[in-house]
Scaffold this motif. Sequence first.
Motif, mmCIF file in Angstrom:
data_model
loop_
_atom_site.group_PDB
_atom_site.id
_atom_site.type_symbol
_atom_site.label_atom_id
_atom_site.label_comp_id
_atom_site.label_asym_id
_atom_site.label_seq_id
_atom_site.Cartn_x
_atom_site.Cartn_y
_atom_site.Cartn_z
ATOM 1 N N GLN A 104 -7.631 19.565 57.262
ATOM 2 C CA GLN A 104 -7.232 18.169 57.135
ATOM 3 C C GLN A 104 -6.474 17.717 58.374
ATOM 4 O OE1 GLN A 104 -4.575 17.609 53.816
ATOM 5 N NE2 GLN A 104 -4.439 15.413 54.098
ATOM 6 N N ILE A 105 -6.752 16.490 58.819
ATOM 7 C CA ILE A 105 -5.986 15.835 59.880
ATOM 8 C C ILE A 105 -5.697 14.419 59.404
ATOM 9 C CG2 ILE A 105 -5.955 14.979 62.253
ATOM 10 C CD1 ILE A 105 -8.107 17.077 62.948
ATOM 11 N N THR A 106 -4.423 14.048 59.370
ATOM 12 C CA THR A 106 -4.072 12.655 59.093
ATOM 13 C C THR A 106 -3.131 12.195 60.189
ATOM 14 O OG1 THR A 106 -2.227 13.243 57.645
ATOM 15 C CG2 THR A 106 -4.340 12.829 56.585
ATOM 16 N N TYR A 107 -3.306 10.961 60.629
ATOM 17 C CA TYR A 107 -2.497 10.436 61.729
ATOM 18 C C TYR A 107 -2.130 8.990 61.470
ATOM 19 C CZ TYR A 107 -1.208 8.795 66.378
ATOM 20 O OH TYR A 107 -0.556 8.230 67.440
ATOM 21 N N GLN A 108 -0.850 8.721 61.595
ATOM 22 C CA GLN A 108 -0.322 7.357 61.517
ATOM 23 C C GLN A 108 0.386 7.097 62.842
ATOM 24 O OE1 GLN A 108 -0.590 4.866 59.090
ATOM 25 N NE2 GLN A 108 0.304 3.705 60.769
ATOM 26 N N GLN A 109 -0.166 6.216 63.633
ATOM 27 C CA GLN A 109 0.379 5.916 64.952
ATOM 28 C C GLN A 109 1.740 5.225 64.830
ATOM 29 O OE1 GLN A 109 -2.440 3.819 67.410
ATOM 30 N NE2 GLN A 109 -0.805 2.643 68.346
ATOM 31 N N PRO A 110 2.699 5.555 65.750
ATOM 32 C CA PRO A 110 3.968 4.822 65.727
ATOM 33 C C PRO A 110 3.733 3.375 66.181
ATOM 34 C CG PRO A 110 3.905 6.351 67.590
ATOM 35 C CD PRO A 110 2.654 6.558 66.801
ATOM 36 N N VAL A 111 4.235 2.415 65.398
ATOM 37 C CA VAL A 111 4.015 1.003 65.709
ATOM 38 C C VAL A 111 5.281 0.213 65.427
ATOM 39 C CG1 VAL A 111 2.632 -1.049 65.129
ATOM 40 C CG2 VAL A 111 1.576 1.187 65.060
ATOM 41 N N GLY A 113 8.395 0.129 66.304
ATOM 42 C CA GLY A 113 9.639 0.807 65.965
ATOM 43 C C GLY A 113 9.548 1.724 64.759
ATOM 44 N N LYS A 114 8.415 1.681 64.024
ATOM 45 C CA LYS A 114 8.230 2.588 62.883
ATOM 46 C C LYS A 114 7.727 3.924 63.409
ATOM 47 C CE LYS A 114 7.153 -0.750 59.264
ATOM 48 N NZ LYS A 114 6.868 -2.042 59.887
ATOM 49 N N SER A 115 8.198 5.015 62.811
ATOM 50 C CA SER A 115 7.795 6.334 63.287
ATOM 51 C C SER A 115 6.330 6.608 62.970
ATOM 52 C CB SER A 115 8.695 7.419 62.689
ATOM 53 O OG SER A 115 8.542 7.463 61.293
ATOM 54 N N GLY A 116 5.734 7.450 63.803
ATOM 55 C CA GLY A 116 4.369 7.893 63.589
ATOM 56 C C GLY A 116 4.385 9.306 63.041
ATOM 57 N N ARG A 117 3.234 9.751 62.534
ATOM 58 C CA ARG A 117 3.177 11.079 61.933
ATOM 59 C C ARG A 117 1.782 11.653 62.092
ATOM 60 N NH1 ARG A 117 1.867 12.813 56.703
ATOM 61 N NH2 ARG A 117 2.996 14.646 56.011
ATOM 62 N N LEU A 118 1.728 12.905 62.555
ATOM 63 C CA LEU A 118 0.487 13.654 62.639
ATOM 64 C C LEU A 118 0.632 14.862 61.726
ATOM 65 C CD1 LEU A 118 -2.277 14.351 63.955
ATOM 66 C CD2 LEU A 118 -0.975 15.583 65.707
ATOM 67 N N PHE A 119 -0.335 15.030 60.829
ATOM 68 C CA PHE A 119 -0.319 16.172 59.913
ATOM 69 C C PHE A 119 -1.645 16.917 60.051
ATOM 70 C CE2 PHE A 119 -1.612 18.037 55.854
ATOM 71 C CZ PHE A 119 -0.562 18.917 55.647
ATOM 72 N N ILE A 120 -1.561 18.238 60.252
ATOM 73 C CA ILE A 120 -2.761 19.068 60.348
ATOM 74 C C ILE A 120 -2.581 20.278 59.432
ATOM 75 C CG2 ILE A 120 -4.309 20.357 61.861
ATOM 76 C CD1 ILE A 120 -3.154 18.772 64.222
ATOM 77 N N SER A 121 -3.570 20.499 58.568
ATOM 78 C CA SER A 121 -3.598 21.671 57.693
ATOM 79 C C SER A 121 -4.766 22.529 58.167
ATOM 80 C CB SER A 121 -3.800 21.221 56.246
ATOM 81 O OG SER A 121 -4.004 22.341 55.416
ATOM 82 N N TYR A 122 -4.484 23.820 58.439
ATOM 83 C CA TYR A 122 -5.527 24.682 58.992
ATOM 84 C C TYR A 122 -5.229 26.149 58.712
ATOM 85 C CZ TYR A 122 -2.170 25.204 62.880
ATOM 86 O OH TYR A 122 -1.048 25.455 63.633
ATOM 87 N N THR A 123 -6.250 26.994 58.920
ATOM 88 C CA THR A 123 -6.063 28.440 58.834
ATOM 89 C C THR A 123 -6.414 29.042 60.192
ATOM 90 O OG1 THR A 123 -8.315 28.749 58.006
ATOM 91 C CG2 THR A 123 -6.549 28.620 56.364
ATOM 92 N N THR A 124 -5.756 30.163 60.508
ATOM 93 C CA THR A 124 -6.071 30.865 61.749
ATOM 94 C C THR A 124 -6.365 32.327 61.445
ATOM 95 O OG1 THR A 124 -3.745 31.422 62.182
ATOM 96 C CG2 THR A 124 -4.604 29.427 63.225
ATOM 97 N N LYS A 125 -7.169 32.909 62.310
ATOM 98 C CA LYS A 125 -7.393 34.355 62.349
ATOM 99 C C LYS A 125 -7.041 34.774 63.760
ATOM 100 C CE LYS A 125 -11.129 35.463 59.184
ATOM 101 N NZ LYS A 125 -12.505 35.912 59.091
#
Length: 145
Positions: A104-111, A113-125
């Motif tokens: 999953q990748i979700t992104y809310q750009q900062p606009v 004066g409101k904060s932005g947020r990037l969220f990434i859910s992933y697995t690694t090997k």
Amino acid sequence: MVPNQIPVKVKLVTEIRDLGAKDITVVEEDGMFIQKGQTSVLRYVEHNDNGEDVNSLITIHPDKVSVKRTGPVDMLQQFRKKQMTENVYRHAYGTIHMETHTDQITYQQPVDGKSGRLFISYTTKLNGEGERRHRLTITIQEDNR
């Protein structure tokens, strides 16, 4: 200074689950945010526990996120939703082959004066070993100092 470059406060929260254990790391740094068309770029320097500086560049496109780190560690990690990507992580103790599967990748750009947020859910090997689940949340807040 690059046009449209905005000073920001960056907060990274990394959560790793491995064999039932949960490890949370929080990093807070000053950085720069640039918006160019549909691409967002976040630049900051992470000051690690050894007094070394790691330069980080996060590029957010509509279909992928790239994380480039240079300095005592060197890597270019790609996140593409519902896809597996590979990269090599180099540091003082050697090289690690990393496979990343992004859920999953979700992104809310900062606009405005409101904060932005990037969220990434992933697995690694790492080097073909067992999977570890990761959740990365990056908060970007305009620095009005």
